[in-house]
Design an enzyme around this catalytic site. Structure first.
Site, short mmCIF file in Angstrom:
data_model
loop_
_atom_site.label_atom_id
_atom_site.label_comp_id
_atom_site.label_asym_id
_atom_site.label_seq_id
_atom_site.Cartn_x
_atom_site.Cartn_y
_atom_site.Cartn_z
N CYS A 195 -16.34 1.72 0.74
CA CYS A 195 -15.16 0.89 0.99
C CYS A 195 -14.70 0.97 2.44
CB CYS A 195 -14.03 1.29 0.05
SG CYS A 195 -13.64 3.06 0.15
N HIS A 206 -7.39 0.67 -6.34
CA HIS A 206 -7.57 -0.19 -5.17
C HIS A 206 -8.25 -1.50 -5.63
CE1 HIS A 206 -7.71 -1.43 -1.12
NE2 HIS A 206 -8.51 -0.54 -0.58
N ARG A 219 -13.40 -8.68 1.80
CA ARG A 219 -11.98 -8.42 1.54
C ARG A 219 -11.17 -9.66 1.92
NH1 ARG A 219 -9.98 -3.24 1.61
NH2 ARG A 219 -8.02 -4.30 1.07
N ASP A 275 -17.29 7.24 -1.20
CA ASP A 275 -15.99 7.11 -0.53
C ASP A 275 -15.66 8.47 0.07
OD1 ASP A 275 -13.45 6.30 0.27
OD2 ASP A 275 -12.55 6.48 -1.72
N ARG A 310 0.88 -1.18 0.00
CA ARG A 310 0.00 0.00 0.00
C ARG A 310 0.90 1.21 0.00
NH1 ARG A 310 -5.19 1.46 3.65
NH2 ARG A 310 -6.04 0.10 2.04
N GLN A 326 -10.11 -4.05 -3.21
CA GLN A 326 -11.38 -3.51 -2.70
C GLN A 326 -12.51 -3.74 -3.70
OE1 GLN A 326 -12.06 -1.78 0.35
NE2 GLN A 326 -14.11 -2.27 -0.36
N1 NVA Z 1 -9.97 6.76 -1.44
C1 NVA Z 1 -9.61 6.28 -0.12
C2 NVA Z 1 -9.84 4.80 0.00
C3 NVA Z 1 -9.54 4.22 1.35
C4 NVA Z 1 -9.73 2.74 1.41
C5 NVA Z 1 -8.15 6.63 0.15
O1 NVA Z 1 -7.32 6.44 -0.75
O2 NVA Z 1 -7.85 7.09 1.25
N1 CP Z 2 -11.13 -0.17 2.60
C1 CP Z 2 -9.85 -0.22 3.04
O1 CP Z 2 -8.91 -0.48 2.29
O2 CP Z 2 -9.71 0.00 4.39
P1 CP Z 2 -8.34 0.30 5.15
O3 CP Z 2 -7.81 1.60 4.62
O4 CP Z 2 -8.70 0.35 6.61
O5 CP Z 2 -7.38 -0.83 4.86
#
Ligand code: NVA
Ligand code: CP
Length: 300
Positions: free
Chosen positions: A259, A128, A287, A219, A101, A131
């Site tokens: 998500c 992502h 997930r 989101d 990540r 997800q």
């Molecule tokens: N768009 C959000 C998704 C989190 C799972 C982010 O990138 O923070």
């Molecule tokens: N939806 C998701 O990826 O959650 P986290 O950021 O908590 O891993």
């Protein structure tokens, strides 16, 4: 499947649906798969915070007989303490898979090209994929045909929106995207998906986008890395809040999807997030199952 899972774009339609079948089996009969990745090790690189991704990958590899090694942002300091390619080459000597990540999609691509082991994208600024595979599996496992299902995404044209675009292109899902002007998903991603036959329409009016939809998905308005913009974005995005009024404009049977993490009172109200037709916790649970299917496919 290819060595790595970096975007849904690189999966075939058949691969997507076969991951769904595998996830269903892993969800239904978890006890039958306790040795599927016996002794395998997954390195888990996090340059951003996480609840769901960390817990589901770590629990998932453990349930398959393997183990995960969590690497926090301060541990490897990708590209600062050590070059990205050197991290990839070192990890390849010790582990059987790498989950990452991070910020740039280019970092994930560089790790994948330098690592001899499979690499899984666990969120970048651009995509992502895990997800959205979990989300589409959540709709599919409820018995819906994705090619007869319309999902309205309301909010920022971000990593979730981009992965939904490829999810739609691969599965036949009909996608409506409503964003404020200037926050649309990237044009080149949209155009490439449209050229592959995807049914995707962009809106600037959320009410028009959700009309007749089978699900509304939203989101956060400021993604990880955009925290400084949170207050200015709040003002711009408020008309895109998913509240009971907007939810009632979709089909009476429509699901609410997110998500997570959710910012209650911003992109979604408590009433919608906690509504009986909100399936956010099923998405979160899935997930685990879809990522077990992905790890088994790539690392098995
Ligand atoms: N768009 C959000 C998704 C989190 C799972 C982010 O990138 O923070
Ligand atoms: N939806 C998701 O990826 O959650 P986290 O950021 O908590 O891993």
């Amino acid at each position: 499947m290819k060595k790595d899972l970096l975007t849904i774009k690189e999966l075939t339609k058949e691969e997507v649906f076969s991951l769904f079948e595998d996830a269903k089996e892993l969800k239904t009969n978890p006890g039958a798969h306790r040795q599927d990745l016996k002794g395998k090790i997954l390195a888990m690189i996090f340059e951003k915070p996480s609840l769901r991704t960390r817990v589901t990958f770590e629990a998932g590899i453990y349930q398959l007989g393997g183990v995960g090694i969590y690497l926090a942002p301060q541990d490897i300091q990708l590209g600062k303490r050590e070059a990205v390619e050197d991290v990839a080459r070192n990890l390849s000597r010790w582990v059987d898979g790498i989950m990452i990540r991070t910020f740039g999609q280019d970092i994930v691509e560089k790790i994948a090209s330098e690592a001899s082991v499979p690499v899984i994208n666990a969120l970048t600024d651009l995509y992502h994929p895990c997800q959205i595979l979990a989300d589409l599996f959540t709709i599919w496992e409820r018995g819906h045909k994705l090619e007869e299902f319309t999902l309205a995404y309301v909010g920022d044209g971000n990593n979730i929106a981009h992965s939904l675009i490829w999810g739609a292109a691969k599965t036949g899902l009909h996608l409506r995207i409503a964003t404020p002007e200037g926050f649309e998903p990237k044009r080149e991603i949209l155009e490439e998906a449209l050229s592959q036959g995807a049914d995707i329409k962009l809106f600037h009016n959320p009410v028009e986008a959700v009309k007749g939809a089978d699900a509304i998905y939203t989101d956060v308005w400021a993604s990880m890395g955009q925290e400084a913009e949170r207050e200015t974005r709040k003002k711009i995005f408020m008309p895109f809040q998913v509240n009971m009024e907007l939810f009632s404009k979709a089909k009476p049977s429509a699901y609410f999807m997110h998500c997570l993490p959710a910012h209650r009172g911003e992109e979604v109200t408590d009433e919608v997030l906690d509504h009986p037709r909100s399936i956010v916790l099923d998405q979160a649970e899935n997930r685990l199952h879809i990522q077990k299917a992905i790890m088994r496919r790539l690392m098995g």
